[in-house]
Design an enzyme around this catalytic site. Structure first.
Site, PDB file in Angstrom:
ATOM      1  N   ARG A 104       0.851  -1.196   0.000  1.00  0.00           N
ATOM      2  CA  ARG A 104       0.000   0.000   0.000  1.00  0.00           C
ATOM      3  C   ARG A 104       0.877   1.233   0.000  1.00  0.00           C
ATOM      4  NH1 ARG A 104      -4.501   0.671   4.526  1.00  0.00           N
ATOM      5  NH2 ARG A 104      -2.662   0.995   5.799  1.00  0.00           N
ATOM      6  N   THR A 108      -1.524   7.461  -0.245  1.00  0.00           N
ATOM      7  CA  THR A 108      -2.812   7.311  -0.938  1.00  0.00           C
ATOM      8  C   THR A 108      -3.588   6.086  -0.440  1.00  0.00           C
ATOM      9  OG1 THR A 108      -1.902   5.891  -2.649  1.00  0.00           O
ATOM     10  CG2 THR A 108      -1.788   8.272  -3.042  1.00  0.00           C
ATOM     11  N   ASP A 200       1.055  -2.400  12.266  1.00  0.00           N
ATOM     12  CA  ASP A 200       1.498  -2.802  10.926  1.00  0.00           C
ATOM     13  C   ASP A 200       1.915  -4.272  10.972  1.00  0.00           C
ATOM     14  OD1 ASP A 200       3.258  -3.343   8.667  1.00  0.00           O
ATOM     15  OD2 ASP A 200       3.073  -1.206   8.255  1.00  0.00           O
ATOM     16  N   ASP A 203       5.426  -5.260   9.462  1.00  0.00           N
ATOM     17  CA  ASP A 203       6.545  -4.811  10.303  1.00  0.00           C
ATOM     18  C   ASP A 203       6.646  -5.642  11.576  1.00  0.00           C
ATOM     19  OD1 ASP A 203       7.362  -2.898   8.524  1.00  0.00           O
ATOM     20  OD2 ASP A 203       6.385  -1.228   9.554  1.00  0.00           O
TER      21      ASP A 203
HETATM   22  C1  PRP Z   1      -0.952  -4.568   4.620  1.00  0.00           C
HETATM   23  C2  PRP Z   1      -1.734  -5.833   4.838  1.00  0.00           C
HETATM   24  C3  PRP Z   1      -2.654  -5.865   3.648  1.00  0.00           C
HETATM   25  C4  PRP Z   1      -2.932  -4.408   3.420  1.00  0.00           C
HETATM   26  C5  PRP Z   1      -4.317  -4.101   3.930  1.00  0.00           C
HETATM   27  O1  PRP Z   1       0.061  -4.757   3.702  1.00  0.00           O
HETATM   28  O2  PRP Z   1      -0.933  -6.957   4.964  1.00  0.00           O
HETATM   29  O3  PRP Z   1      -2.094  -6.462   2.505  1.00  0.00           O
HETATM   30  O4  PRP Z   1      -1.951  -3.668   4.159  1.00  0.00           O
HETATM   31  O5  PRP Z   1      -4.681  -2.791   3.656  1.00  0.00           O
HETATM   32  P1  PRP Z   1      -5.841  -2.420   2.627  1.00  0.00           P
HETATM   33  O6  PRP Z   1      -6.986  -3.320   2.917  1.00  0.00           O
HETATM   34  O7  PRP Z   1      -6.128  -0.984   2.932  1.00  0.00           O
HETATM   35  O8  PRP Z   1      -5.305  -2.607   1.237  1.00  0.00           O
HETATM   36  P2  PRP Z   1       1.173  -3.643   3.396  1.00  0.00           P
HETATM   37  O9  PRP Z   1       0.768  -2.839   2.198  1.00  0.00           O
HETATM   38  O10 PRP Z   1       1.477  -2.881   4.639  1.00  0.00           O
HETATM   39  O11 PRP Z   1       2.418  -4.475   2.915  1.00  0.00           O
HETATM   40  P3  PRP Z   1       3.332  -5.544   3.713  1.00  0.00           P
HETATM   41  O12 PRP Z   1       2.475  -6.746   3.918  1.00  0.00           O
HETATM   42  O13 PRP Z   1       4.435  -5.789   2.770  1.00  0.00           O
HETATM   43  O14 PRP Z   1       3.778  -4.932   4.999  1.00  0.00           O
HETATM   44  N1  URA Z   2      -2.127  -2.859   7.126  1.00  0.00           N
HETATM   45  C1  URA Z   2      -1.616  -3.170   8.335  1.00  0.00           C
HETATM   46  O1  URA Z   2      -0.562  -3.839   8.419  1.00  0.00           O
HETATM   47  N2  URA Z   2      -2.271  -2.762   9.441  1.00  0.00           N
HETATM   48  C2  URA Z   2      -3.407  -2.041   9.379  1.00  0.00           C
HETATM   49  O2  URA Z   2      -3.960  -1.690  10.441  1.00  0.00           O
HETATM   50  C3  URA Z   2      -3.917  -1.712   8.118  1.00  0.00           C
HETATM   51  C4  URA Z   2      -3.253  -2.141   7.002  1.00  0.00           C
END
Ligand code: PRP
Ligand code: URA
Length: 209
Positions: A104, A108, A200, A203
């Site tokens: 994400r 945005t 997160d 993370d």
């Molecule tokens: C996080 C999570 C989802 C997404 C959810 O991933 O694991 O994939 O955010 O958010 P949304 O429903 O608003 O799209 P992130 O983009 O943080 O990537 P990562 O898993 O690599 O940390």
């Molecule tokens: N992605 C995450 O990892 N945590 C949230 O709360 C939302 C999106």
């Protein structure tokens, strides 16, 4: 409209509270996220079809049950979805694993796809898409579109924590995809995180920040 189910088994609720706690470190977070994934898939697979087979036990022949129907595959949405795969494979060790890379944009909140690698018989499999977080639903919707574009027909979305906005977004865009969550949380904050959520997920799983 697809089904949305909260799997609120006491063990799932207990374990979810452990990973919500901000003092829980990477090692325990990883272990417990996988355990919840395993428990959720145990619940979700209650409806898998069975067929009769003949088996010869040391006592003689009898008719017993084995799984029938479609083969399964697990599809983690990278990165954080990886944190549920081992748990699912504990129960379904022969499942194939496909990967969809998605991140994400922090400002945005729009998802960006960066990697797709899937089993080539994806159209014949029942897919379990796994990701700990369903926030706006943008990432899940893009992952489902990527799968459908490549022929996938039968899939379910399995998340640990869902926001109402994300559930609605996926149900509106993909009324054929049932959603399972360990919790339906309150809302999404102004910065795009689920409240109370768990922070997160990527993370916390990988010790980055
Ligand atoms: C996080 C999570 C989802 C997404 C959810 O991933 O694991 O994939 O955010 O958010 P949304 O429903 O608003 O799209 P992130 O983009 O943080 O990537 P990562 O898993 O690599 O940390
Ligand atoms: N992605 C995450 O990892 N945590 C949230 O709360 C939302 C999106």
């Amino acid at each position: 409209m697809s089904k949305f189910t909260v799997l609120n088994h006491p063990l799932i609720q207990h374990k979810l509270t452990i990973i919500r706690n901000k003092h829980t470190g990477t090692k325990v977070f990883r272990e417990v996220a996988n355990e919840i994934g395993e428990l959720m898939v145990y619940e979700i697979t209650r409806d898998l079809p069975l067929k009769d087979v003949e088996v010869e036990t040391p006592m003689g022949k009898s008719t017993q049950k084995v799984l029938a129907g479609k083969k399964l595959a697990v599809i983690p949405i990278l990165r954080a979805g990886l944190g549920m795969v081992d748990g699912v494979l504990e129960l379904i060790p022969a499942a194939k694993v496909g990967h969809i890379g998605m991140y994400r944009d922090e400002k945005t909140l729009k998802p960006h796809e960066y990697f797709v690698k899937l089993p080539n018989d994806i159209d014949q499999r029942e897919l379990f898409i796994v990701d700990p977080m369903l926030a706006t639903g943008g990432s899940a919707n893009m992952a489902i579109e990527a799968l459908k574009k490549r022929g996938a027909k039968h899939m379910r979305l399995v998340v640990l924590v869902a926001a109402p906005e994300g559930v609605k977004a996926v149900q509106d865009a993909h009324p054929d995809v049932d959603i399972y969550a360990a919790s339906l949380d309150e809302r999404i904050t102004d910065s795009g995180y689920i409240f109370p959520g768990l922070g997160d997920a990527g993370d916390r799983l990988f010790g980055t920040k």
